[in-house]
Design a protein around this motif. Sequence first.
Motif, PDB file in Angstrom:
ATOM      1  N   ASN A 100       0.754  -1.198   0.250  1.00 41.46           N
ATOM      2  CA  ASN A 100       0.005   0.089  -0.018  1.00 41.46           C
ATOM      3  C   ASN A 100       0.727   1.171  -0.052  1.00 41.46           C
ATOM      4  OD1 ASN A 100      -2.572  -1.466   0.144  1.00 41.46           O
ATOM      5  ND2 ASN A 100      -1.874  -1.847   2.316  1.00 41.46           N
ATOM      6  N   VAL A 101       0.604   2.184  -1.087  1.00 43.87           N
ATOM      7  CA  VAL A 101       1.584   3.281  -1.008  1.00 43.87           C
ATOM      8  C   VAL A 101       1.125   4.457  -0.291  1.00 43.87           C
ATOM      9  CG1 VAL A 101       2.464   4.932  -2.580  1.00 43.87           C
ATOM     10  CG2 VAL A 101       2.305   2.813  -3.550  1.00 43.87           C
ATOM     11  N   ALA A 102       1.739   4.685   0.878  1.00 44.21           N
ATOM     12  CA  ALA A 102       1.281   5.477   2.035  1.00 44.21           C
ATOM     13  C   ALA A 102       2.264   6.772   1.684  1.00 44.21           C
ATOM     14  CB  ALA A 102       1.451   4.996   3.369  1.00 44.21           C
ATOM     15  N   SER A 103       2.414   7.507   2.936  1.00 41.88           N
ATOM     16  CA  SER A 103       3.165   8.595   2.794  1.00 41.88           C
ATOM     17  C   SER A 103       3.612   8.979   4.199  1.00 41.88           C
ATOM     18  CB  SER A 103       2.133  10.041   2.197  1.00 41.88           C
ATOM     19  OG  SER A 103       3.061  10.973   2.445  1.00 41.88           O
ATOM     20  N   GLY A 104       4.785   9.654   4.313  1.00 44.97           N
ATOM     21  CA  GLY A 104       5.472  10.152   5.510  1.00 44.97           C
ATOM     22  C   GLY A 104       4.251  11.219   6.172  1.00 44.97           C
ATOM     23  N   VAL A 105       3.542  11.801   5.511  1.00 44.59           N
ATOM     24  CA  VAL A 105       2.545  12.793   5.843  1.00 44.59           C
ATOM     25  C   VAL A 105       1.344  12.011   6.848  1.00 44.59           C
ATOM     26  CG1 VAL A 105       2.964  14.510   4.288  1.00 44.59           C
ATOM     27  CG2 VAL A 105       1.041  12.936   3.969  1.00 44.59           C
ATOM     28  N   GLY A 106       1.665  10.891   6.900  1.00 43.37           N
ATOM     29  CA  GLY A 106       0.595  10.021   7.520  1.00 43.37           C
ATOM     30  C   GLY A 106       1.140   9.756   9.026  1.00 43.37           C
ATOM     31  N   MET A 107       1.959  10.149   9.411  1.00 38.71           N
ATOM     32  CA  MET A 107       3.017  10.005  10.576  1.00 38.71           C
ATOM     33  C   MET A 107       2.922  11.328  11.192  1.00 38.71           C
ATOM     34  SD  MET A 107       4.023   7.064  10.779  1.00 38.71           S
ATOM     35  CE  MET A 107       5.503   7.065  12.005  1.00 38.71           C
ATOM     36  N   GLY A 108       2.028  11.498  12.585  1.00 42.55           N
ATOM     37  CA  GLY A 108       1.983  12.524  13.374  1.00 42.55           C
ATOM     38  C   GLY A 108       3.272  13.294  13.781  1.00 42.55           C
ATOM     39  N   ARG A 109       4.344  12.424  14.101  1.00 42.21           N
ATOM     40  CA  ARG A 109       5.528  12.982  14.474  1.00 42.21           C
ATOM     41  C   ARG A 109       6.237  13.827  13.423  1.00 42.21           C
ATOM     42  NH1 ARG A 109       9.587   8.906  14.019  1.00 42.21           N
ATOM     43  NH2 ARG A 109       8.682   6.797  13.496  1.00 42.21           N
ATOM     44  N   PHE A 110       6.196  13.125  12.272  1.00 44.49           N
ATOM     45  CA  PHE A 110       6.914  13.870  10.886  1.00 44.49           C
ATOM     46  C   PHE A 110       6.211  15.168  10.752  1.00 44.49           C
ATOM     47  CE2 PHE A 110       8.211   9.633   8.641  1.00 44.49           C
ATOM     48  CZ  PHE A 110       8.934   9.146   9.930  1.00 44.49           C
ATOM     49  N   LEU A 111       5.137  15.415  10.665  1.00 38.66           N
ATOM     50  CA  LEU A 111       4.128  16.552  10.700  1.00 38.66           C
ATOM     51  C   LEU A 111       4.640  17.580  11.764  1.00 38.66           C
ATOM     52  CD1 LEU A 111       0.831  15.253   9.678  1.00 38.66           C
ATOM     53  CD2 LEU A 111       2.258  16.088   8.141  1.00 38.66           C
ATOM     54  N   GLN A 112       5.087  17.208  12.673  1.00 39.22           N
ATOM     55  CA  GLN A 112       5.450  18.103  13.762  1.00 39.22           C
ATOM     56  C   GLN A 112       6.880  18.461  13.843  1.00 39.22           C
ATOM     57  OE1 GLN A 112       3.035  17.437  17.545  1.00 39.22           O
ATOM     58  NE2 GLN A 112       2.667  15.560  16.513  1.00 39.22           N
ATOM     59  N   ASP A 113       7.692  17.837  12.832  1.00 37.11           N
ATOM     60  CA  ASP A 113       9.079  17.954  13.065  1.00 37.11           C
ATOM     61  C   ASP A 113       9.667  19.006  11.979  1.00 37.11           C
ATOM     62  OD1 ASP A 113      11.686  18.058  12.776  1.00 37.11           O
ATOM     63  OD2 ASP A 113      11.909  15.619  13.033  1.00 37.11           O
ATOM     64  N   PRO A 114       9.937  20.299  12.440  1.00 36.88           N
ATOM     65  CA  PRO A 114      10.545  21.277  11.368  1.00 36.88           C
ATOM     66  C   PRO A 114      11.489  20.771  10.385  1.00 36.88           C
ATOM     67  CG  PRO A 114      10.174  22.271  13.622  1.00 36.88           C
ATOM     68  CD  PRO A 114      10.252  20.684  13.894  1.00 36.88           C
ATOM     69  N   GLN A 115      12.193  19.900  10.832  1.00 34.46           N
ATOM     70  CA  GLN A 115      13.353  19.320  10.008  1.00 34.46           C
ATOM     71  C   GLN A 115      12.936  18.261   8.882  1.00 34.46           C
ATOM     72  OE1 GLN A 115      16.390  20.703  10.655  1.00 34.46           O
ATOM     73  NE2 GLN A 115      15.119  21.708  12.169  1.00 34.46           N
ATOM     74  N   ARG A 116      11.671  17.851   8.828  1.00 33.41           N
ATOM     75  CA  ARG A 116      11.119  17.031   8.091  1.00 33.41           C
ATOM     76  C   ARG A 116      10.561  17.610   7.008  1.00 33.41           C
ATOM     77  NH1 ARG A 116      12.003  11.535   8.228  1.00 33.41           N
ATOM     78  NH2 ARG A 116      10.162  11.457   6.758  1.00 33.41           N
TER      79      ARG A 116
END
Length: 226
Positions: free
Chosen positions: A125-141
């Motif tokens: 299943n092709v997902a995305s890192g934007v499905g990870m809450g901790r990635f969405l909150q990390d300014p370095q991502r």
Amino acid sequence: MTTTLITGANKGLGLETTRRLIEAGHDVIAGVRDPDKADDVRALGAQVIRLDVTDTASVTEALTSIPRLDVLVNNAGVIGSAHGVDDLDADAMADTLDTNVVGIIRVTQAALPLLRESTNPIIVNVASGVGMGRFLQDPQRDEFPVGSIPYAASKAAVITLTVQYAKNLPEMRVNASDPGYTATDLNANTGHQSVTEGTDATVALATLDRAGPTGEFHSRSGRIDL
């Protein structure tokens, strides 16, 4: 030969996944909404079938026409029409979920009888890192600037449904891939990765053997902790 069905296969990540899996020796069936717009994928040597993941009748007809299946790549997806809070409404949310989440359910459920006959059944299943809450909150991502609620929520759901399918189907390898910030039509080709880099995880997961992982989320760098 391994027979693989890829949804949304006529452009972007789907087209490149098709090219790479054919190169790897797979017999690829390319599911597309409009077969009249599939010359590029035909040129790769794929068999083209009409498959609209938002249309149950289309999905049923497509899967009924396939005699065997070893690998299912649920690649079809949309960015959605709402990119912030001010333009968000229930219809925008429902439309995005219908393609990105319910569409996976439609295709996977229809494909299960065929996959259960395979000696090495695989679902990616092709997902995305934007499905990870901790990635969405990390300014370095790369995911941090994304403001879209429907798209992010849909990809979070894809990651979770992947884990649940894997638990329910221990005889299969069921995993999710993160393409990363890849230049495609979904982001107006602003991504810094090529489509080849963006399909690394999907191709790796689609070519697992029976000893491979299941219920995991992978980027091109490896496993992502959930």
